[in-house]
Design a protein around this motif. Structure first.
Motif, short mmCIF file in Angstrom:
data_model
loop_
_atom_site.label_atom_id
_atom_site.label_comp_id
_atom_site.label_asym_id
_atom_site.label_seq_id
_atom_site.Cartn_x
_atom_site.Cartn_y
_atom_site.Cartn_z
N LYS A 1 0.81 -1.24 0.00
CA LYS A 1 0.00 0.00 0.00
C LYS A 1 0.84 1.28 0.00
O LYS A 1 0.36 2.36 0.36
CB LYS A 1 -0.98 0.04 1.18
CG LYS A 1 -2.01 -1.09 1.19
CD LYS A 1 -3.05 -0.88 2.29
CE LYS A 1 -4.08 -1.97 2.27
NZ LYS A 1 -3.58 -3.26 2.70
N ALA A 2 2.10 1.19 -0.42
CA ALA A 2 2.94 2.41 -0.49
C ALA A 2 2.47 3.29 -1.64
O ALA A 2 2.15 2.81 -2.73
CB ALA A 2 4.40 2.03 -0.68
N ASP A 3 2.40 4.59 -1.38
CA ASP A 3 2.04 5.57 -2.42
C ASP A 3 3.28 6.13 -3.10
O ASP A 3 3.28 6.44 -4.28
CB ASP A 3 1.26 6.73 -1.79
CG ASP A 3 -0.01 6.25 -1.11
OD1 ASP A 3 -0.90 5.77 -1.83
OD2 ASP A 3 -0.10 6.33 0.14
N VAL A 4 4.34 6.31 -2.30
CA VAL A 4 5.61 6.81 -2.82
C VAL A 4 6.73 5.91 -2.30
O VAL A 4 6.75 5.57 -1.11
CB VAL A 4 5.89 8.27 -2.37
CG1 VAL A 4 7.24 8.76 -2.88
CG2 VAL A 4 4.78 9.22 -2.84
N VAL A 5 7.63 5.49 -3.19
CA VAL A 5 8.78 4.69 -2.79
C VAL A 5 10.03 5.48 -3.16
O VAL A 5 10.18 5.91 -4.31
CB VAL A 5 8.80 3.32 -3.53
CG1 VAL A 5 10.03 2.52 -3.11
CG2 VAL A 5 7.53 2.54 -3.24
N ILE A 6 10.90 5.72 -2.19
CA ILE A 6 12.14 6.45 -2.44
C ILE A 6 13.30 5.46 -2.31
O ILE A 6 13.40 4.75 -1.30
CB ILE A 6 12.32 7.61 -1.45
CG1 ILE A 6 11.05 8.49 -1.43
CG2 ILE A 6 13.54 8.46 -1.82
CD1 ILE A 6 11.09 9.64 -0.43
N ILE A 7 14.15 5.39 -3.33
CA ILE A 7 15.22 4.38 -3.34
C ILE A 7 16.61 5.02 -3.34
O ILE A 7 17.13 5.37 -4.40
CB ILE A 7 15.08 3.43 -4.56
CG1 ILE A 7 13.66 2.82 -4.61
CG2 ILE A 7 16.13 2.33 -4.50
CD1 ILE A 7 13.43 1.82 -5.72
N PRO A 8 17.22 5.15 -2.14
CA PRO A 8 18.62 5.56 -2.08
C PRO A 8 19.56 4.37 -1.88
O PRO A 8 20.74 4.56 -1.62
CB PRO A 8 18.64 6.48 -0.84
CG PRO A 8 17.59 5.91 0.06
CD PRO A 8 16.56 5.21 -0.82
N ALA A 9 19.03 3.15 -2.01
CA ALA A 9 19.84 1.94 -1.74
C ALA A 9 21.01 1.83 -2.69
O ALA A 9 20.97 2.31 -3.82
CB ALA A 9 18.95 0.70 -1.87
N GLY A 10 22.07 1.18 -2.22
CA GLY A 10 23.24 0.94 -3.07
C GLY A 10 24.49 1.40 -2.37
O GLY A 10 24.47 1.84 -1.22
#
Length: 320
Positions: free
Chosen positions: A76-85
């Motif tokens: 149910k996420a509306d926004v996903v922010i990906i700083p992974a790595g």
């Protein structure tokens, strides 16, 4: 304080990292972020979620550790922010970065395609010029008709504002300037003609060089201990704020993002984007460029094409 219908669940993937931690703090501590649930995911122990949860703002914070908990973080996420790595270290080429981060981004967006296909996915993981095509093509191959993928290039803009202010003795909050193209070295095109101050040819060249390679200043200053994390977290929060303000209809200021676009033959480009209904995105092209800016753009597009092709080829050869 919150109006109904505008609270959202935000998931940060790679929340325990150098960018993820300060970004999570900024998202949790700002009561205006309109976040009902902040899901913090990493492969590492997410005890930091308990720490953040003690901050007295309305958003609920929950930590998720390890791949088995990724579906719950994304539910149910509306926004996903990906700083992974991994961050860039001295002597590390963007190819080195690519080889590690490409797989990380592909696996995370594959999970997004499965558990929150209509979420807006904001990509921070470098090299953005390649990870955004990887994210878009991976989600598309997994049946998401219109992937809502946005590369966050705001760091180039906040650097440009800071460096212009330093050069001209101004308050950076009073400086506006457009930066388009991509998010590495020569693909970054500062449109200095859009700033409210004038520059000599020498000043322009010096500023462009510094804006394009501002990341190297930080890598060098940290003496091998990492790259830009705090300024990147600030930039990501600034992008998030401007992005959701447009989605919520409370702002008409178009955010700048690196997106899939038909406007350039490269297929992807960072510029102001007009967000339409159903996640449609229209790039607004920079106008009235100076001859020098046109040259910068030409160089940028040639480099960008290679980065983008590399990302697309990776996505195709690693299709799920």
């Amino acid at each position: 304080m919150y109006s109904t219908g505008k609270l959202r669940k935000v998931a940060v993937l790679g929340a325990a990292g150098g960018i993820g931690q300060p970004l999570s703090l900024l998202l949790k501590s700002d009561a205006k972020s309109r976040i009902s649930d902040l899901a913090l995911y990493d492969i590492a122990n997410m005890g930091m979620a308990a720490d953040l949860a003690h901050i007295p703002t309305a958003s609920r914070v929950k930590g998720f550790s390890g791949e088995g908990e990724l579906p719950h973080a994304l539910d149910k996420a509306d926004v996903v922010i990906i700083p992974a790595g991994v961050p860039r270290k001295p002597g590390m080429t963007r190819d080195d970065l690519f080889n590690i981060n490409a797989s990380i981004v592909r696996n995370l967006v594959a999970a997004c395609a499965k558990y929150c296909p209509s979420a807006h996915v904001l990509i921070i993981s470098n090299p953005v010029n390649s990870t955004v095509p990887i994210a878009y093509e991976t989600m598309k191959s997994l049946g998401v008709a219109q992937p809502n993928v946005f590369g966050v290039t705001t760091l180039d803009i906040i650097r440009a504002r800071t460096f212009i202010a330093e050069m001209k003795g101004l308050n950076p909050t009073d400086v506006t300037v457009k930066v388009v193209g991509g998010h590495s070295g020569p693909t970054i095109v500062p449109i200095l003609s859009t700033a409210s101050v004038k520059f000599t040819e020498e000043e322009s060249k010096s500023l462009v060089q510094r804006i394009q390679y501002g990341g190297d200043e930080v890598v060098k200053a940290k003496a091998g201990a990492g790259s830009a994390t705090l300024s990147m977290a600030f930039a990501a929060k600034e992008f998030y704020d401007s992005f959701v303000a447009v989605i919520d209809g409370v702002s008409s200021v178009n955010p700048v993002a690196f997106v899939k676009t038909d406007a350039f033959e490269t297929g992807y480009f960072a510029s102001e984007v007009k967000l339409g209904p159903n996640g449609s995105v229209k790039s607004i092209l920079p106008e009235n460029l100076s001859p020098y800016e046109k040259e910068l753009l030409k160089t940028a597009l040639a480099d960008l094409a290679k980065d983008i092709r590399k990302g697309e080829e990776f996505a195709r050869s690693h299709a799920h």
